[in-house]
Write a protein that holds these residues in place. Structure first.
Motif, PDB file in Angstrom:
ATOM      1  N   UNK A  73       0.823  -1.211   0.000  1.00 19.21           N
ATOM      2  CA  UNK A  73       0.000   0.000   0.000  1.00 19.21           C
ATOM      3  C   UNK A  73       0.859   1.264   0.000  1.00 19.21           C
ATOM      4  N   UNK A  74       1.928   1.263   0.788  1.00 22.09           N
ATOM      5  CA  UNK A  74       2.781   2.444   0.836  1.00 22.09           C
ATOM      6  C   UNK A  74       3.492   2.673  -0.488  1.00 22.09           C
ATOM      7  N   UNK A  75       3.907   1.604  -1.144  1.00 18.98           N
ATOM      8  CA  UNK A  75       4.553   1.765  -2.448  1.00 18.98           C
ATOM      9  C   UNK A  75       3.599   2.381  -3.463  1.00 18.98           C
ATOM     10  N   UNK A  76       2.401   1.852  -3.524  1.00 21.31           N
ATOM     11  CA  UNK A  76       1.494   2.289  -4.578  1.00 21.31           C
ATOM     12  C   UNK A  76       0.725   3.556  -4.232  1.00 21.31           C
ATOM     13  N   UNK A  77       0.476   3.825  -2.970  1.00 25.57           N
ATOM     14  CA  UNK A  77      -0.282   5.020  -2.599  1.00 25.57           C
ATOM     15  C   UNK A  77       0.653   6.197  -2.340  1.00 25.57           C
ATOM     16  N   UNK A  86       5.886   4.530 -14.085  1.00 23.03           N
ATOM     17  CA  UNK A  86       6.529   3.864 -12.950  1.00 23.03           C
ATOM     18  C   UNK A  86       6.891   2.414 -13.254  1.00 23.03           C
ATOM     19  N   UNK A  87       6.859   2.045 -14.512  1.00 20.75           N
ATOM     20  CA  UNK A  87       7.087   0.649 -14.866  1.00 20.75           C
ATOM     21  C   UNK A  87       8.509   0.195 -14.545  1.00 20.75           C
ATOM     22  N   UNK A  88       9.494   1.029 -14.851  1.00 24.55           N
ATOM     23  CA  UNK A  88      10.878   0.633 -14.603  1.00 24.55           C
ATOM     24  C   UNK A  88      11.211   0.528 -13.119  1.00 24.55           C
ATOM     25  N   UNK A  89      10.812   1.483 -12.285  1.00 24.48           N
ATOM     26  CA  UNK A  89      11.079   1.285 -10.847  1.00 24.48           C
ATOM     27  C   UNK A  89      10.415   0.026 -10.299  1.00 24.48           C
TER      28      UNK A  89
END
Length: 113
Positions: A73-77, A86-89
């Motif tokens: 959740x923290x990564x995506x929010x 954000x595909x490469x990270x």
């Protein structure tokens, strides 16, 4: 002297401004709800540890599950990995997780074999 169109110099129309404000309000609400969810997940982990009613065999996997949910959740929010570009990270992070799991598995095989 050239004819200058003032609307092409970064000025927004009223509709664009209203849409921007609505999008910002929606994003802020999502952040508030996510933050509240993080607090609830943390409180659940605390209760699992502090409560003597929950056996340790259940508490440890439960806390790890809550930690994984909170991490994703923290990564995506909060880190905005759900946005375009954000595909490469994401690829690099999952590749790192894959390499870490492979390394841990190899070391465990070397130790216990």
């Amino acid at each position: 002297m050239a004819n200058v169109n003032h609307t092409s110099h970064g000025r927004h129309t009223v509709d664009e401004t209203i849409r921007d404000k609505q999008a910002e309000k929606k994003e802020n609400m999502q952040l508030y709800v996510s933050f509240a969810l993080m607090i609830v997940l943390t409180a659940m982990a605390f209760v699992a540890v502090a409560s003597e009613q929950i056996p340790a065999g259940f508490a440890v996997p439960f806390i790890l599950l809550l930690a994984c949910i909170q991490f994703i959740l923290q990564l995506f929010i909060f880190m905005h990995l759900n946005e375009k570009g954000s595909e490469y990270p994401i690829l690099f992070m999952f590749s790192g997780v894959f390499v870490a799991i492979l390394t841990i598995a190899a070391l465990m095989l070397l130790i216990w074999w």
